[in-house]
Design an enzyme around this catalytic site. Sequence first.
Site, PDB file in Angstrom:
ATOM      1  N   TYR A   1      51.526 -13.826  10.620  1.00 48.25           N
ATOM      2  CA  TYR A   1      50.991 -14.915  11.440  1.00 48.25           C
ATOM      3  C   TYR A   1      49.501 -15.083  11.207  1.00 48.25           C
ATOM      4  CZ  TYR A   1      48.596 -11.797  14.744  1.00 48.25           C
ATOM      5  OH  TYR A   1      47.741 -10.878  15.315  1.00 48.25           O
TER       6      TYR A   1
ATOM      7  N   ARG B   1      44.523 -15.712   3.675  1.00 44.22           N
ATOM      8  CA  ARG B   1      44.931 -14.408   4.187  1.00 44.22           C
ATOM      9  C   ARG B   1      46.400 -14.425   4.620  1.00 44.22           C
ATOM     10  NH1 ARG B   1      41.859 -11.699   9.251  1.00 44.22           N
ATOM     11  NH2 ARG B   1      42.892 -13.431  10.314  1.00 44.22           N
TER      12      ARG B   1
ATOM     13  N   ARG C   1      72.241  -9.204  10.970  1.00 46.82           N
ATOM     14  CA  ARG C   1      71.298  -8.113  11.205  1.00 46.82           C
ATOM     15  C   ARG C   1      71.534  -6.939  10.256  1.00 46.82           C
ATOM     16  NH1 ARG C   1      69.747  -3.593  14.117  1.00 46.82           N
ATOM     17  NH2 ARG C   1      67.723  -3.822  15.154  1.00 46.82           N
TER      18      ARG C   1
ATOM     19  N   HIS D   1      68.699  -3.905   8.288  1.00 46.30           N
ATOM     20  CA  HIS D   1      67.304  -3.539   8.063  1.00 46.30           C
ATOM     21  C   HIS D   1      66.813  -3.988   6.689  1.00 46.30           C
ATOM     22  CE1 HIS D   1      67.836  -1.186  11.676  1.00 46.30           C
ATOM     23  NE2 HIS D   1      66.556  -0.821  11.655  1.00 46.30           N
TER      24      HIS D   1
ATOM     25  N   LYS E   1      48.603  -8.942   8.351  1.00 45.30           N
ATOM     26  CA  LYS E   1      48.619  -9.547   9.694  1.00 45.30           C
ATOM     27  C   LYS E   1      50.073  -9.839  10.065  1.00 45.30           C
ATOM     28  CE  LYS E   1      45.888 -12.803  12.464  1.00 45.30           C
ATOM     29  NZ  LYS E   1      45.186 -11.809  13.278  1.00 45.30           N
TER      30      LYS E   1
ATOM     31  N   GLU F   1      39.281  -0.135  14.516  1.00 42.02           N
ATOM     32  CA  GLU F   1      39.007  -1.492  15.007  1.00 42.02           C
ATOM     33  C   GLU F   1      39.509  -1.622  16.437  1.00 42.02           C
ATOM     34  OE1 GLU F   1      41.141  -4.322  12.614  1.00 42.02           O
ATOM     35  OE2 GLU F   1      42.992  -3.143  12.660  1.00 42.02           O
TER      36      GLU F   1
ATOM     37  N   LEU G   1      42.342  -4.783   9.730  1.00 39.04           N
ATOM     38  CA  LEU G   1      42.507  -6.139   9.260  1.00 39.04           C
ATOM     39  C   LEU G   1      41.126  -6.651   8.851  1.00 39.04           C
ATOM     40  CD1 LEU G   1      44.515  -8.570   8.987  1.00 39.04           C
ATOM     41  CD2 LEU G   1      43.605  -9.329  11.199  1.00 39.04           C
TER      42      LEU G   1
END
Length: 287
Positions: free
Chosen positions: A32, A51, A99, A101, A145, A177, A201
């Site tokens: 995102y 990014r 579903r 993994h 991110k 951070e 990040l």
Amino acid sequence: MEKLIFNGEFIDRSASKVDVEDRGYQFGDGVYEVIRVYNGKLFTSQMHLDRLIDSAKKISLDVGYTAAELEILIQQLVTENQLTYGTVYMQFTRGAAPRNHAFPVDKIQSVFVAYTKVIPYGGEVKSGKQAITTEDIRWLRCDIKSLNLLGNILAKQQAVEKGCFEAIQHRGDTITEGSSSNISIVKDNVLITHPPANLILNGITRRVMLHLCQTNGISYREESFTISEMMNADEVIMTSTSAEITPITLIDGKVIGAGTPGPITNKLQQLFHQEIEMQCGRVYSTT
């Protein structure tokens, strides 16, 4: 009626639906970005979108758009929703599949969603914020991110429960951070910030700040620093898209420096405001 983007189409928010087997919903399998909007214009959009695509590549996710194509779409969304001050949130997931993994065997379409949020503009933060320190329990690819934010959420909640604005995370004795920000310190007029690596990040506001340091004669170093060095710093600064450049003046109940926003922080805030106006035009407080 508020509009959002769903897989490249503009639809009413009330009409949006996510499949129960969407991999972002079930696994956090996606990435995102959040871009700030001033005067109806996107701020540092190219850096954010580059990014976003880079994060997607790191998890082998094909977003199906170039940065230029995404910029056109989200600027249109800003215009459609008549957003003057606020943010655009966007995310890509690997899509909906039974579903499992492992990645889906058959190629499926990634799911792209973007929407806007109104945030009144208050100008530079003039009063220092409070923070706590907490052990960094997140995974080791913080440079991506991703939608996996549970570690950040738990850290932020600790801060909120203690009446603080941010949780500053550390691995052992090394500061990494904040829960939703980058952290820098100032000592003897030199700004020090953790170098870009898998443990943080590489924040866009952080990068703009360093550019402003470089072009305005403010000394800085990209190197890690300890909890003790932070607690004994002259200034502590948090940077993020939403918080811009914000001073931290109290950490774990200890006053930082003089207990007020310091001269380097104040100077960087002024320079950052000028950068906003250079890219987006004159901005005024709406709070």
